[in-house]
Design a protein around this motif. Structure first.
Motif, short mmCIF file in Angstrom:
data_model
loop_
_atom_site.label_atom_id
_atom_site.label_comp_id
_atom_site.label_asym_id
_atom_site.label_seq_id
_atom_site.Cartn_x
_atom_site.Cartn_y
_atom_site.Cartn_z
N HIS A 111 -48.10 17.71 -10.12
CA HIS A 111 -49.27 17.69 -10.52
C HIS A 111 -49.12 18.89 -11.82
O HIS A 111 -48.04 19.61 -12.10
N PRO A 112 -50.13 18.89 -12.46
CA PRO A 112 -50.11 19.57 -13.47
C PRO A 112 -49.97 20.90 -13.96
O PRO A 112 -49.45 21.37 -14.25
N ARG A 113 -50.64 21.82 -12.81
CA ARG A 113 -50.86 23.22 -12.40
C ARG A 113 -49.26 23.45 -12.00
O ARG A 113 -48.39 24.91 -12.35
N VAL A 114 -48.09 22.81 -11.49
CA VAL A 114 -46.53 23.00 -10.59
C VAL A 114 -46.16 22.89 -12.55
O VAL A 114 -45.34 23.41 -12.45
N GLN A 115 -46.58 22.06 -12.76
CA GLN A 115 -45.74 21.69 -14.03
C GLN A 115 -45.82 22.46 -15.07
O GLN A 115 -44.68 23.77 -15.74
N GLU A 116 -47.17 23.22 -15.16
CA GLU A 116 -47.18 24.32 -16.15
C GLU A 116 -46.96 25.30 -16.04
O GLU A 116 -45.56 26.46 -16.41
N VAL A 131 -43.93 28.15 -16.99
CA VAL A 131 -43.89 29.57 -17.55
C VAL A 131 -42.05 30.00 -17.36
O VAL A 131 -41.80 30.79 -18.21
N LEU A 132 -42.59 29.67 -16.26
CA LEU A 132 -40.41 30.01 -14.98
C LEU A 132 -39.57 29.74 -16.63
O LEU A 132 -38.66 30.36 -16.78
N ARG A 133 -39.61 28.92 -16.76
CA ARG A 133 -37.96 28.17 -17.25
C ARG A 133 -38.30 29.50 -18.63
O ARG A 133 -37.46 29.37 -19.19
N ALA A 134 -39.36 29.07 -19.46
CA ALA A 134 -39.82 30.30 -20.50
C ALA A 134 -39.41 31.41 -20.25
O ALA A 134 -38.29 32.39 -20.96
N GLN A 135 -39.72 31.81 -18.91
CA GLN A 135 -39.30 33.38 -18.72
C GLN A 135 -37.87 33.72 -18.76
O GLN A 135 -37.07 34.80 -19.09
#
Length: 111
Positions: free
Chosen positions: A39-44, A48-52
């Motif tokens: 799902h696109p929201r989960v991917q987004e 974000v979590l990876r970047a953080q």
């Protein structure tokens, strides 16, 4: 003996029916989890979590890097037989030594 045979037949039937139902449920859960993960929201959110996590790791590396080296040195001094880390391998092929990687190996021709 008759009761044991009836019990075993019932257990075998329950096992067969349970594994079929279990496999169907497993496949259903697998399909649902795949849909959620794609799902696109989960991917987004995952991005974000990876970047953080990367930012936190970089911050920790800057904040505690010197302390890790200090503790590492202290451990190496106190633990008998522990070797100091080798310096990182050179990136330029002309700087490499011609030492074999393992005893008995022949040195590689780097030129």
């Amino acid at each position: 003996m008759k009761h044991r045979a009836v019990f075993l037949a019932g257990a075998a039937t329950g096992y067969v029916l349970g594994t079929r139902a279990g496999k169907e449920r497993y496949e259903q859960i697998k399909r649902m989890s795949r849909r959620v993960a794609e799902h696109p929201r989960v991917q987004e959110a995952a991005g974000v979590l990876r970047a953080q996590a990367g930012e936190i790791a970089e911050s920790a590396r800057h904040r505690f890097g010197d302390k890790v080296q200090t503790v590492s040195g202290m451990v190496q001094e106190k633990v008998p037989g522990m070797r100091r880390a080798e310096p990182s391998a050179p990136t330029d092929a002309t700087d490499r030594t011609r030492q074999p990687a393992h005893p008995g190996d022949t040195p590689a021709d780097v030129t």
